[in-house]
Write a protein that holds these residues in place. Structure first.
Motif, PDB file in Angstrom:
ATOM      1  N   SER A 141     -45.787 -25.930  -1.198  1.00  0.00           N
ATOM      2  CA  SER A 141     -45.479 -24.547  -1.561  1.00  0.00           C
ATOM      3  C   SER A 141     -45.356 -23.621  -0.354  1.00  0.00           C
ATOM      4  N   SER A 142     -45.599 -24.139   0.832  1.00  0.00           N
ATOM      5  CA  SER A 142     -45.482 -23.350   2.062  1.00  0.00           C
ATOM      6  C   SER A 142     -44.878 -24.210   3.163  1.00  0.00           C
ATOM      7  N   ASP A 143     -44.196 -23.558   4.085  1.00  0.00           N
ATOM      8  CA  ASP A 143     -43.671 -24.246   5.263  1.00  0.00           C
ATOM      9  C   ASP A 143     -44.850 -24.490   6.205  1.00  0.00           C
ATOM     10  N   GLN A 189     -45.479 -22.228   9.018  1.00  0.00           N
ATOM     11  CA  GLN A 189     -45.962 -20.878   8.720  1.00  0.00           C
ATOM     12  C   GLN A 189     -47.457 -20.864   8.376  1.00  0.00           C
ATOM     13  N   LEU A 190     -48.046 -22.036   8.220  1.00  0.00           N
ATOM     14  CA  LEU A 190     -49.463 -22.120   7.874  1.00  0.00           C
ATOM     15  C   LEU A 190     -50.324 -22.125   9.131  1.00  0.00           C
ATOM     16  N   ASN A 212     -55.413 -20.431   6.585  1.00  0.00           N
ATOM     17  CA  ASN A 212     -54.994 -21.088   5.350  1.00  0.00           C
ATOM     18  C   ASN A 212     -55.810 -22.335   5.033  1.00  0.00           C
TER      19      ASN A 212
END
Length: 71
Positions: free
Chosen positions: A14-16, A19-20, A25
Motif C-alpha cells: 500500500s506504500s512505495d 517513501q517509507l 513507519n
C-alpha cells in the motif's frame, strides 16, 4: 531517511518502499511483515528491529488485520 529494501515492496504494497521511513513507519512495516512476509523477510525484520520493539508494536499498537489463524 532509511527505507525498507525493495524486495519488501510486495509485502508493503500500500506504500512505495522508497517513501517509507524505517523509524516513522515501523508499526506499518512490522505488522505487514508479520502478517504477509516470507521467512527471509521475517529474518530481515528481526535484524532491523529488536525483539522488544517488535513485541511492543504488536501489543501496544495493534492493527485489526490478523486472520484468526495467526493469533
Amino acid at each position: 531517511m532509511a527505507h525498507p529494501p525493495k524486495n519488501l515492496q510486495g509485502t508493503l504494497w500500500s506504500s512505495d518502499v522508497n517513501q517509507l521511513d524505517l523509524e516513522k513507519n515501523k508499526a506499518y512495516i512490522i505488522h505487514q511483515v508479520i502478517t504477509f512476509g516470507t521467512m527471509d523477510q521475517l529474518k530481515w525484520l528481526f535484524q532491523t528491529y529488536s525483539k522488544r520493539k517488535i513485541v511492543d508494536i504488536f501489543v501496544n499498537q495493534p492493527m485489526k488485520m490478523y486472520p484468526k489463524h495467526i493469533y
